[in-house]
Design a protein around this motif. Structure first.
Motif, PDB file in Angstrom:
ATOM      1  N   LEU A  51      90.193 120.504  -1.201  1.00 44.35           N
ATOM      2  CA  LEU A  51      88.771 119.893  -1.206  1.00 44.35           C
ATOM      3  C   LEU A  51      87.716 120.961  -1.383  1.00 44.35           C
ATOM      4  O   LEU A  51      86.655 120.742  -2.061  1.00 44.35           O
ATOM      5  CB  LEU A  51      88.646 119.055  -0.137  1.00 44.35           C
ATOM      6  N   GLY A  52      87.937 122.188  -0.804  1.00 40.86           N
ATOM      7  CA  GLY A  52      87.141 123.258  -1.000  1.00 40.86           C
ATOM      8  C   GLY A  52      86.803 123.587  -2.389  1.00 40.86           C
ATOM      9  O   GLY A  52      85.731 123.898  -2.699  1.00 40.86           O
ATOM     10  N   GLN A  53      87.996 123.586  -3.097  1.00 41.31           N
ATOM     11  CA  GLN A  53      87.856 124.003  -4.476  1.00 41.31           C
ATOM     12  C   GLN A  53      87.097 123.024  -5.089  1.00 41.31           C
ATOM     13  O   GLN A  53      86.147 123.455  -6.167  1.00 41.31           O
ATOM     14  CB  GLN A  53      89.304 124.312  -5.111  1.00 41.31           C
ATOM     15  N   VAL A  54      87.451 121.749  -4.662  1.00 44.20           N
ATOM     16  CA  VAL A  54      86.663 120.554  -5.665  1.00 44.20           C
ATOM     17  C   VAL A  54      85.091 120.851  -5.235  1.00 44.20           C
ATOM     18  O   VAL A  54      84.106 120.969  -6.172  1.00 44.20           O
ATOM     19  CB  VAL A  54      86.923 119.370  -5.061  1.00 44.20           C
ATOM     20  N   GLU A  55      84.701 121.196  -4.020  1.00 43.75           N
ATOM     21  CA  GLU A  55      83.270 121.373  -3.561  1.00 43.75           C
ATOM     22  C   GLU A  55      82.830 122.508  -4.529  1.00 43.75           C
ATOM     23  O   GLU A  55      81.587 122.385  -4.695  1.00 43.75           O
ATOM     24  CB  GLU A  55      83.042 121.521  -2.128  1.00 43.75           C
ATOM     25  N   SER A  56      83.525 123.586  -4.570  1.00 43.11           N
ATOM     26  CA  SER A  56      82.895 124.692  -5.301  1.00 43.11           C
ATOM     27  C   SER A  56      82.745 124.542  -6.604  1.00 43.11           C
ATOM     28  O   SER A  56      81.676 124.762  -7.316  1.00 43.11           O
ATOM     29  CB  SER A  56      84.090 125.998  -5.253  1.00 43.11           C
ATOM     30  N   SER A  57      83.564 123.707  -7.451  1.00 44.94           N
ATOM     31  CA  SER A  57      83.510 123.183  -8.553  1.00 44.94           C
ATOM     32  C   SER A  57      82.227 122.504  -8.925  1.00 44.94           C
ATOM     33  O   SER A  57      81.518 122.646  -9.657  1.00 44.94           O
ATOM     34  CB  SER A  57      84.681 122.397  -9.270  1.00 44.94           C
ATOM     35  N   LEU A  58      82.059 121.391  -8.029  1.00 50.32           N
ATOM     36  CA  LEU A  58      80.584 120.708  -8.103  1.00 50.32           C
ATOM     37  C   LEU A  58      79.462 121.358  -7.772  1.00 50.32           C
ATOM     38  O   LEU A  58      78.436 121.180  -8.375  1.00 50.32           O
ATOM     39  CB  LEU A  58      80.942 119.621  -6.824  1.00 50.32           C
ATOM     40  N   ILE A  82      90.591 108.396  -5.085  1.00 47.43           N
ATOM     41  CA  ILE A  82      89.626 107.563  -5.258  1.00 47.43           C
ATOM     42  C   ILE A  82      88.446 107.571  -4.251  1.00 47.43           C
ATOM     43  O   ILE A  82      87.315 107.369  -4.832  1.00 47.43           O
ATOM     44  CB  ILE A  82      90.080 105.951  -5.608  1.00 47.43           C
ATOM     45  N   ASN A  83      88.647 107.820  -2.941  1.00 50.55           N
ATOM     46  CA  ASN A  83      87.709 107.899  -2.079  1.00 50.55           C
ATOM     47  C   ASN A  83      86.677 108.573  -2.242  1.00 50.55           C
ATOM     48  O   ASN A  83      85.320 108.399  -1.897  1.00 50.55           O
ATOM     49  CB  ASN A  83      88.486 108.160  -0.667  1.00 50.55           C
ATOM     50  N   PHE A  84      86.771 109.953  -2.875  1.00 44.14           N
ATOM     51  CA  PHE A  84      85.586 110.915  -2.850  1.00 44.14           C
ATOM     52  C   PHE A  84      85.410 111.012  -4.539  1.00 44.14           C
ATOM     53  O   PHE A  84      84.232 111.602  -4.739  1.00 44.14           O
ATOM     54  CB  PHE A  84      86.017 112.256  -2.387  1.00 44.14           C
ATOM     55  N   VAL A  85      86.086 110.619  -5.287  1.00 43.86           N
ATOM     56  CA  VAL A  85      86.044 110.843  -6.864  1.00 43.86           C
ATOM     57  C   VAL A  85      85.056 109.705  -7.253  1.00 43.86           C
ATOM     58  O   VAL A  85      83.923 109.959  -8.174  1.00 43.86           O
ATOM     59  CB  VAL A  85      87.194 110.828  -7.764  1.00 43.86           C
ATOM     60  N   GLY A  86      84.986 108.465  -6.810  1.00 44.68           N
ATOM     61  CA  GLY A  86      84.376 107.574  -7.107  1.00 44.68           C
ATOM     62  C   GLY A  86      84.719 106.644  -8.255  1.00 44.68           C
ATOM     63  O   GLY A  86      85.770 106.771  -8.715  1.00 44.68           O
ATOM     64  N   THR A 143      75.592 101.883 -19.512  1.00 41.29           N
ATOM     65  CA  THR A 143      76.612 101.776 -18.443  1.00 41.29           C
ATOM     66  C   THR A 143      77.131 103.055 -18.018  1.00 41.29           C
ATOM     67  O   THR A 143      77.567 103.716 -18.815  1.00 41.29           O
ATOM     68  CB  THR A 143      77.761 100.729 -18.675  1.00 41.29           C
ATOM     69  N   VAL A 144      77.010 103.425 -16.940  1.00 36.98           N
ATOM     70  CA  VAL A 144      77.283 104.894 -16.563  1.00 36.98           C
ATOM     71  C   VAL A 144      78.281 104.898 -15.439  1.00 36.98           C
ATOM     72  O   VAL A 144      78.464 104.193 -14.375  1.00 36.98           O
ATOM     73  CB  VAL A 144      76.130 105.672 -15.852  1.00 36.98           C
ATOM     74  N   SER A 145      79.133 105.738 -15.769  1.00 36.22           N
ATOM     75  CA  SER A 145      80.361 105.871 -14.839  1.00 36.22           C
ATOM     76  C   SER A 145      79.833 106.466 -13.457  1.00 36.22           C
ATOM     77  O   SER A 145      79.082 107.395 -13.209  1.00 36.22           O
ATOM     78  CB  SER A 145      81.389 106.680 -15.424  1.00 36.22           C
ATOM     79  N   ASN A 146      80.734 105.759 -12.455  1.00 36.66           N
ATOM     80  CA  ASN A 146      80.177 106.299 -11.311  1.00 36.66           C
ATOM     81  C   ASN A 146      81.230 107.590 -10.573  1.00 36.66           C
ATOM     82  O   ASN A 146      80.580 108.262  -9.811  1.00 36.66           O
ATOM     83  CB  ASN A 146      80.515 105.316 -10.127  1.00 36.66           C
ATOM     84  N   ASN A 202      76.752 111.052  -5.497  1.00 31.93           N
ATOM     85  CA  ASN A 202      78.316 110.659  -5.409  1.00 31.93           C
ATOM     86  C   ASN A 202      79.220 112.135  -4.853  1.00 31.93           C
ATOM     87  O   ASN A 202      80.215 112.095  -4.308  1.00 31.93           O
ATOM     88  CB  ASN A 202      78.660 110.368  -6.681  1.00 31.93           C
ATOM     89  N   SER A 203      78.298 113.402  -4.902  1.00 33.60           N
ATOM     90  CA  SER A 203      78.976 114.408  -4.639  1.00 33.60           C
ATOM     91  C   SER A 203      79.384 114.641  -3.318  1.00 33.60           C
ATOM     92  O   SER A 203      80.114 115.276  -2.616  1.00 33.60           O
ATOM     93  CB  SER A 203      78.587 115.765  -5.221  1.00 33.60           C
ATOM     94  N   LEU A 204      78.388 113.886  -2.619  1.00 35.25           N
ATOM     95  CA  LEU A 204      78.289 113.818  -0.918  1.00 35.25           C
ATOM     96  C   LEU A 204      79.656 113.386  -0.243  1.00 35.25           C
ATOM     97  O   LEU A 204      80.132 113.691   0.630  1.00 35.25           O
ATOM     98  CB  LEU A 204      77.064 113.034  -0.211  1.00 35.25           C
TER      99      LEU A 204
END
Length: 342
Positions: A80-87, A210-214, A226-229, A264-266
């Protein structure tokens, strides 16, 4: 009454065997530290010892499960830290692209970089450790895939999961709750109606992506669109806007999309916090079981163990008695001509 030689030797042999048997028992106690070698020697202590050993075995199983869950949570938190870095990197690129000094060519370069981050994000979301996907729940296949340019989770298009109806809400809830569970001694029980394990009696140690990707779509962020979440498709939508020519490019749209992306990144940070809370709980349970383990081992020593000092002294005393009995045998047992035959 006349005491015959046969009576003397018989009595001597009986006593010598008794001393030898006691010496052997004490020798075993000194070597093993246990009061008994067979249940029949002390039934009461053996039953208590069995109960203690059974409890120790349960604790060992719980501790093994906790270690497994801790390893999984550690890997999840790191990933998840890697995901946060990418975001965070994507955020920097988006803000850079929104700068009014960027040319059409500069924005296209930034768009290309955002799509690379998209690919990195997809790979990270499908991280596998020891044959298990960190964010796939109980699914044994890759949880995330891009089909027709849209992100799917466990075979379902995330844009279609809007939770507008009761059926969709139930489906999304089941996807979000889908997880890996382990018994850590909370008293596993089953639902009498469905036969399924009561989730309150087991420990949930995995996180469904799905909980954090949206999921679902947003109809208000950009009028008429219509915009993806989900973060993946949302990042792609921003890249698409940056790829447009100066005449079609809209700063206002990017600004609104960026706002939704930031919001949504939060969820990733919230998920990291939840993982940290789970890890702390496991640390508490580990400490608790270590204390229980120590207490049970101490009790086991009292039930099954011997007093080492007392037993060793008794063993040495019995050893002296046995040697003395052997020496006495030279006087009791008369030699015969057979002792000199070879």
């Amino acid at each position: 009454m006349r005491i015959t030689y046969r009576m003397m030797t018989s009595k001597y042999s009986t006593n010598l065997n008794s001393i030898s048997s006691d010496l052997d028992k004490l020798n075993t106690q000194v070597a093993t530290g246990r009061k008994y070698a067979r249940t029949s020697e002390d039934v009461s202590s053996a039953v208590k010892g069995y109960q203690i050993r059974r409890n120790l075995s349960k604790l060992e199983g719980y501790q093994d499960n906790i270690r497994h869950a801790e390893d999984f949570l550690t890997n999840s938190e790191t990933t998840l830290g890697q995901v946060e870095s990418s975001l965070a990197e994507a955020t920097d690129k988006i803000l850079q692209g929104m700068n009014g000094t960027q040319s059409e060519g500069d924005r296209k370069i930034i768009a290309s970089e955002l799509r690379m981050i998209q690919n990195q994000l997809l790979e990270t979301l499908n991280t596998n450790t020891s044959g298990m996907y960190l964010f796939g729940g109980s699914n044994s296949e890759k949880p995330f895939a891009v089909v027709g340019g849209k992100l799917q989770f466990n075979g379902r298009n995330l844009d279609d999961l809007n939770e507008d109806t009761a059926v969709e809400k139930e489906l999304v809830a089941s996807l979000k709750q889908d997880s890996l569970y382990v018994d850590i001694g909370l008293g596993v029980s089953f639902d009498q109606t469905t036969g399924e394990v009561d989730r309150n009696t087991v420990f949930n140690y995995s996180t469904s992506g799905i909980n954090f990707v949206g999921n679902g779509t947003n109809l208000t962020v950009i009028s008429g669109e219509t915009v993806s979440n989900n973060l993946y498709d949302l990042l792609g939508r921003i890249a698409t806007e940056f790829e447009k020519t100066d005449g079609d490019y809209s700063f206002d749209k990017v600004d609104k999309l960026y706002g939704l992306f930031s919001e949504n990144s939060l969820k990733t940070y919230q998920t990291t916090t939840e993982i940290g809370a789970k890890t702390q709980y496991l640390e508490f349970m580990t400490s608790r079981y270590e204390t229980q383990n120590f207490n049970l081992q101490e009790r086991q020593t009292k039930v099954e163990g011997v007093d080492a000092a007392y037993t060793y002294i008794a063993f040495q005393s019995q050893k002296v008695a046995y040697q003395a009995a052997l020496q006495m045998g030279q006087s009791v047992v008369q030699q015969s001509v057979f002792d000199y035959m070879s």
